[in-house]
Design a protein around this motif. Sequence first.
Motif, PDB file in Angstrom:
ATOM      1  N   LYS A 189       3.288  -1.059  -6.274  1.00 51.40           N
ATOM      2  CA  LYS A 189       2.509  -0.168  -5.395  1.00 51.40           C
ATOM      3  C   LYS A 189       1.022  -0.405  -5.597  1.00 51.40           C
ATOM      4  CE  LYS A 189       5.464   3.851  -4.968  1.00 51.40           C
ATOM      5  NZ  LYS A 189       5.845   5.121  -5.483  1.00 51.40           N
ATOM      6  N   ARG A 220      -2.866   1.281  -4.483  1.00 50.70           N
ATOM      7  CA  ARG A 220      -3.539   2.463  -3.925  1.00 50.70           C
ATOM      8  C   ARG A 220      -4.092   2.158  -2.529  1.00 50.70           C
ATOM      9  NH1 ARG A 220      -6.201   2.795  -8.500  1.00 50.70           N
ATOM     10  NH2 ARG A 220      -7.962   1.719  -7.545  1.00 50.70           N
ATOM     11  N   ASP A 221      -4.695   1.011  -2.402  1.00 48.49           N
ATOM     12  CA  ASP A 221      -5.322   0.644  -1.127  1.00 48.49           C
ATOM     13  C   ASP A 221      -5.402  -0.885  -1.037  1.00 48.49           C
ATOM     14  OD1 ASP A 221      -7.315  -0.102  -2.878  1.00 48.49           O
ATOM     15  OD2 ASP A 221      -8.496   1.717  -2.566  1.00 48.49           O
ATOM     16  N   GLU A 255      -7.222  -2.734  -3.946  1.00 48.57           N
ATOM     17  CA  GLU A 255      -6.409  -2.894  -5.160  1.00 48.57           C
ATOM     18  C   GLU A 255      -5.299  -3.919  -4.933  1.00 48.57           C
ATOM     19  OE1 GLU A 255      -4.772   0.032  -8.589  1.00 48.57           O
ATOM     20  OE2 GLU A 255      -3.605   0.092  -6.726  1.00 48.57           O
ATOM     21  N   THR A 310       4.354  -2.505 -12.794  1.00 44.77           N
ATOM     22  CA  THR A 310       2.883  -2.494 -12.727  1.00 44.77           C
ATOM     23  C   THR A 310       2.370  -3.918 -12.960  1.00 44.77           C
ATOM     24  OG1 THR A 310       2.954  -1.701 -14.997  1.00 44.77           O
ATOM     25  CG2 THR A 310       2.522  -0.062 -13.295  1.00 44.77           C
ATOM     26  N   GLU A 350       0.858  -1.194   0.000  1.00 46.16           N
ATOM     27  CA  GLU A 350       0.000   0.000   0.000  1.00 46.16           C
ATOM     28  C   GLU A 350       0.893   1.243   0.000  1.00 46.16           C
ATOM     29  OE1 GLU A 350      -3.649   0.453   2.226  1.00 46.16           O
ATOM     30  OE2 GLU A 350      -3.566  -1.669   2.764  1.00 46.16           O
ATOM     31  N   GLU A 351       0.509   2.167  -0.841  1.00 42.42           N
ATOM     32  CA  GLU A 351       1.341   3.350  -1.125  1.00 42.42           C
ATOM     33  C   GLU A 351       1.881   4.096   0.114  1.00 42.42           C
ATOM     34  OE1 GLU A 351      -0.729   5.322  -4.195  1.00 42.42           O
ATOM     35  OE2 GLU A 351       1.117   5.682  -5.317  1.00 42.42           O
TER      36      GLU A 351
END
Length: 524
Positions: free
Chosen positions: A435, A437-438, A441, A416, A336-337
């Motif tokens: 990475k 987002r949350d 994801e 990605t 998570e970012e």
Amino acid sequence: MATVLEKTHPPFRNEPVRTFSDPAERAAQAAAIERFLAQSERRYPIIIGNERLTPEPAVPSVTPAEPTRYAGWYYEGTPQLADRAIAEAEKAFASWSKVPWEERADLLFRAAAAMRARKDDFNASMIVEVGKPWVEADADTAEAIDFLEFYAREALRLGGRQSIVPSPLPEDNWLEYLPLGVGAVLPPWNFPLAIMAGMTTAAIVTGNTVVLKPSPDSTIIAAGFVDLLIELGLPAGVVNFLPGGADVGERLVEHPRTRFVSFTGSMAVGLHINEVAAKPREGQVWIKRVVAEMGGKDAIVVAADADLDAAADGIVASAFGFSGQKCSAASRAIIEEPVYDALKAKVLERIAKLEVGDPVESANVAVGPVVNEKAHQRIQRAIARALEEGGRVAAGGKAADRAGYFIEPTIVENVTPEKTLAQEEVFGPVVAFIKARDFDEALTIANGTKYGLTGGLFSRDPAKLERAAREFHVGNLYLNRKCTGALVGVHPFGGFNMSGTDSKAGGHDYLLLFVQAKAIARKR
Ligand code: NAD
């Protein structure tokens, strides 16, 4: 009701793994490595039935940390010898299938005891032939012992009449498990003792006979195990030992008298074997059973609320243990970012402390070589491709600056989810940092490959852990711990989707794959 033999064996417990912090243990292991190296000119014959065959030329088994060094010499089989081996296995099946279950189980109990007494020697063969670090080699031997102990007990459970619903008619009815016949056992090189021994003994303890074709990268280790079984009185033809490559393996798979195939290896080969085995051949009177355990693209998800030190420890252990050459190895870290940078810094600190080197030389080596020149090339190509596709090296990224097949522990970031490095198995010390987002994801990315073997989640939030338990689609899920190191009995092992047939090695269902059930009803 426990059988007599069940009563004489205590409940199953995992064999402990040593750390070699004790100087006496270190000295004994070092001496065993010396002994093994001193035998590097020894030649290990093909074994078919009673015969020992040595078709020249012998082939050296090159050690990956030092390619001018050998673990021993072996002889290569041919498709013709595969036919002979199947014929001998079939001959032996006539009697071995009738040996009482207790007697077959007893062979495994005795093999476990013998292996326990010679742990250092079995470890040494792995430290030398495939470059396993000491603790990993000890864990491999411990797992092999566990498989022997576990499957022996399982055989005692499956032997004899099984209780079923009593007939409402005036008749006696029961069910018995019968062996299948001759099996082709095709193990990988990465757990060269444990998986090879587990696959072989699960098949024979249930009354089948096999042709064992070890991986060309770990033939000497397998030869040591077959020698042990023979020394303990394994009848001729029950395990035929036929080293060789794909041509030999393929002949074993397609042979009309092969009843089942037990394969562990890469997805491509597993799918091919499944196809070849599906086609009935002249004279074949059964559908071959295929057990195929294959690769992974295993992910560790790190939620924003995770204990980052624990997550960093988990990622490093899972990604770089045995140089990432485990089907269970973490090859994706999905983070998570908000905690990405902090976690990355902690992982980098830990990587800097990993000792890369030849495990033959030191107990402290954490990252040894990769298995052979082909793997060395393939892994470097995978890194290069990841960089072409936009990845950035955050650690390692190249072959280590020394002789032998070494690759630095590598992190590629800016990956990605659709990129090759996020989708294809590399089978080396390379982890893609991705990475998210949350958490939503992160879970979608984790499930977004064709595989489904192991997975991990680090989080302090019980709701996220619960959700992962339901939605993270893998055969072996680990919460707040590394995603490698499955223990026999404790973590039955096998994957979903293209990771295989989910056979759950080391679990209560495994031996059922090697038997067929016969239901009998007798009128009173
Ligand atoms: P591999 O597929 O190259 O070989 C596995 C075995 O199959 C070897 O004995 C090999 O000689 C044999 N073989 C190759 N081609 C064949 C053919 N055409 N017909 C019959 N036999 C053939 O795999 P590998 O490099 O030895 O092992 C690494 C792979 O194994 C990785 O993909 C890893 O993820 C996987 N693996 C999976 C598990 C699991 O439990 N799921 C466990 C360990 C390793």
